[in-house]
Design a protein around this motif. Structure first.
Motif, PDB file in Angstrom:
ATOM      1  N   VAL A  20       0.842  -1.204   0.000  1.00 19.55           N
ATOM      2  CA  VAL A  20       0.000   0.000   0.000  1.00 19.55           C
ATOM      3  C   VAL A  20       0.874   1.249   0.000  1.00 19.55           C
ATOM      4  O   VAL A  20       0.608   2.211  -0.720  1.00 19.55           O
ATOM      5  CB  VAL A  20      -0.972  -0.008   1.202  1.00 19.55           C
ATOM      6  N   ARG A  21       1.936   1.224   0.784  1.00 21.49           N
ATOM      7  CA  ARG A  21       2.841   2.388   0.855  1.00 21.49           C
ATOM      8  C   ARG A  21       3.493   2.647  -0.500  1.00 21.49           C
ATOM      9  O   ARG A  21       3.554   3.788  -0.952  1.00 21.49           O
ATOM     10  CB  ARG A  21       3.889   2.126   1.934  1.00 21.49           C
ATOM     11  N   TYR A  22       4.006   1.609  -1.143  1.00 20.66           N
ATOM     12  CA  TYR A  22       4.598   1.782  -2.483  1.00 20.66           C
ATOM     13  C   TYR A  22       3.546   2.256  -3.486  1.00 20.66           C
ATOM     14  O   TYR A  22       3.812   3.149  -4.286  1.00 20.66           O
ATOM     15  CB  TYR A  22       5.256   0.487  -2.974  1.00 20.66           C
ATOM     16  N   TRP A  45      12.517  -5.991   5.325  1.00 18.73           N
ATOM     17  CA  TRP A  45      12.075  -6.564   4.054  1.00 18.73           C
ATOM     18  C   TRP A  45      11.507  -5.423   3.211  1.00 18.73           C
ATOM     19  O   TRP A  45      10.318  -5.339   2.965  1.00 18.73           O
ATOM     20  CB  TRP A  45      11.027  -7.655   4.317  1.00 18.73           C
ATOM     21  N   PRO A  46      12.383  -4.506   2.716  1.00 18.86           N
ATOM     22  CA  PRO A  46      11.945  -3.228   2.177  1.00 18.86           C
ATOM     23  C   PRO A  46      11.734  -3.137   0.671  1.00 18.86           C
ATOM     24  O   PRO A  46      11.236  -2.125   0.184  1.00 18.86           O
ATOM     25  CB  PRO A  46      13.101  -2.307   2.560  1.00 18.86           C
ATOM     26  N   LEU A  47      12.131  -4.143  -0.068  1.00 12.62           N
ATOM     27  CA  LEU A  47      12.196  -3.983  -1.520  1.00 12.62           C
ATOM     28  C   LEU A  47      11.066  -4.717  -2.235  1.00 12.62           C
ATOM     29  O   LEU A  47      10.165  -5.260  -1.619  1.00 12.62           O
ATOM     30  CB  LEU A  47      13.568  -4.433  -2.010  1.00 12.62           C
ATOM     31  N   LEU A  48      11.120  -4.690  -3.564  1.00 12.51           N
ATOM     32  CA  LEU A  48      10.031  -5.231  -4.375  1.00 12.51           C
ATOM     33  C   LEU A  48      10.147  -6.730  -4.643  1.00 12.51           C
ATOM     34  O   LEU A  48       9.178  -7.348  -5.092  1.00 12.51           O
ATOM     35  CB  LEU A  48       9.955  -4.484  -5.711  1.00 12.51           C
ATOM     36  N   PHE A  49      11.309  -7.296  -4.363  1.00 14.29           N
ATOM     37  CA  PHE A  49      11.533  -8.721  -4.588  1.00 14.29           C
ATOM     38  C   PHE A  49      12.032  -9.364  -3.294  1.00 14.29           C
ATOM     39  O   PHE A  49      12.809  -8.761  -2.552  1.00 14.29           O
ATOM     40  CB  PHE A  49      12.567  -8.952  -5.702  1.00 14.29           C
ATOM     41  N   ASP A  50      11.593 -10.598  -3.042  1.00  9.86           N
ATOM     42  CA  ASP A  50      12.001 -11.296  -1.824  1.00  9.86           C
ATOM     43  C   ASP A  50      13.404 -11.880  -1.972  1.00  9.86           C
ATOM     44  O   ASP A  50      14.077 -11.663  -2.988  1.00  9.86           O
ATOM     45  CB  ASP A  50      10.968 -12.348  -1.421  1.00  9.86           C
ATOM     46  N   GLU A  51      13.827 -12.624  -0.954  1.00  7.15           N
ATOM     47  CA  GLU A  51      15.185 -13.193  -0.946  1.00  7.15           C
ATOM     48  C   GLU A  51      15.424 -14.186  -2.076  1.00  7.15           C
ATOM     49  O   GLU A  51      16.554 -14.453  -2.442  1.00  7.15           O
ATOM     50  CB  GLU A  51      15.472 -13.858   0.409  1.00  7.15           C
ATOM     51  N   PHE A  91       5.776  -5.118  -5.451  1.00  6.51           N
ATOM     52  CA  PHE A  91       6.052  -5.057  -6.889  1.00  6.51           C
ATOM     53  C   PHE A  91       4.747  -4.900  -7.658  1.00  6.51           C
ATOM     54  O   PHE A  91       4.608  -4.004  -8.507  1.00  6.51           O
ATOM     55  CB  PHE A  91       6.788  -6.317  -7.342  1.00  6.51           C
ATOM     56  N   ASP A  92       3.791  -5.763  -7.344  1.00  4.45           N
ATOM     57  CA  ASP A  92       2.498  -5.713  -8.034  1.00  4.45           C
ATOM     58  C   ASP A  92       1.817  -4.362  -7.830  1.00  4.45           C
ATOM     59  O   ASP A  92       1.230  -3.806  -8.763  1.00  4.45           O
ATOM     60  CB  ASP A  92       1.587  -6.836  -7.548  1.00  4.45           C
ATOM     61  N   ALA A  93       1.898  -3.829  -6.616  1.00  7.98           N
ATOM     62  CA  ALA A  93       1.262  -2.541  -6.324  1.00  7.98           C
ATOM     63  C   ALA A  93       1.924  -1.404  -7.079  1.00  7.98           C
ATOM     64  O   ALA A  93       1.248  -0.498  -7.572  1.00  7.98           O
ATOM     65  CB  ALA A  93       1.316  -2.276  -4.816  1.00  7.98           C
ATOM     66  N   THR A  94       3.239  -1.453  -7.205  1.00  9.19           N
ATOM     67  CA  THR A  94       3.968  -0.415  -7.937  1.00  9.19           C
ATOM     68  C   THR A  94       3.622  -0.457  -9.419  1.00  9.19           C
ATOM     69  O   THR A  94       3.345   0.583 -10.038  1.00  9.19           O
ATOM     70  CB  THR A  94       5.482  -0.589  -7.726  1.00  9.19           C
ATOM     71  N   ILE A  95       3.579  -1.645  -9.990  1.00  8.55           N
ATOM     72  CA  ILE A  95       3.204  -1.791 -11.403  1.00  8.55           C
ATOM     73  C   ILE A  95       1.755  -1.350 -11.624  1.00  8.55           C
ATOM     74  O   ILE A  95       1.442  -0.654 -12.588  1.00  8.55           O
ATOM     75  CB  ILE A  95       3.422  -3.248 -11.876  1.00  8.55           C
ATOM     76  N   ALA A  96       0.865  -1.725 -10.712  1.00  4.01           N
ATOM     77  CA  ALA A  96      -0.545  -1.327 -10.834  1.00  4.01           C
ATOM     78  C   ALA A  96      -0.677   0.189 -10.801  1.00  4.01           C
ATOM     79  O   ALA A  96      -1.459   0.761 -11.568  1.00  4.01           O
ATOM     80  CB  ALA A  96      -1.365  -1.963  -9.725  1.00  4.01           C
TER      81      ALA A  96
END
Length: 111
Positions: free
Chosen positions: A44-46, A87-93, A101-106
């Motif tokens: 939601v934040r992204y 765990w701050p980024l768009l992709f996991d470990e 990631f999905d929210a940013t693309i949407a």
């Protein structure tokens, strides 16, 4: 939660009013857990952040780029710096796209 998206947006407007081109670099958002609930909040934040950025750009603010501080949570600098998990980024470990990631693309596709 800090700064709020409204505060962030206002700061960008002030920088842009000076005639500067906006370049967001080293973007990540601290997230203290990889739980589903925390990852939904991160998404939601992204989404809100990118919605705001894209609206500013559509309204004429010169936003040149957004660069993330890393690709996956595995290599986040925040874990070492904060001495706690992050765990701050768009992709996991495992380099799998997260809800963020999905929210940013949407957000980008809704402009």
């Amino acid at each position: 939660e800090w700064p709020s998206v409204a505060e962030f947006t206002e700061a960008l407007k002030r920088y842009a009013a000076t005639g500067l081109t906006i370049e967001l670099t080293e973007l990540d958002i601290h997230c203290p857990s990889d739980s589903d609930e925390m990852q939904k909040q991160l998404a939601v934040r992204y989404r809100d952040l990118f919605t705001s950025l894209l609206k500013l750009q559509a309204d004429g603010t010169d936003i040149d780029c957004v660069t993330f501080w890393g690709v996956s949570d595995k290599d986040s600098w925040l874990t070492g710096f904060r001495r706690e998990g992050s765990w701050p980024l768009l992709f996991d470990e495992r380099l799998q796209p997260k809800p963020a990631f999905d929210a940013t693309i949407a957000a980008a596709c809704n402009t």
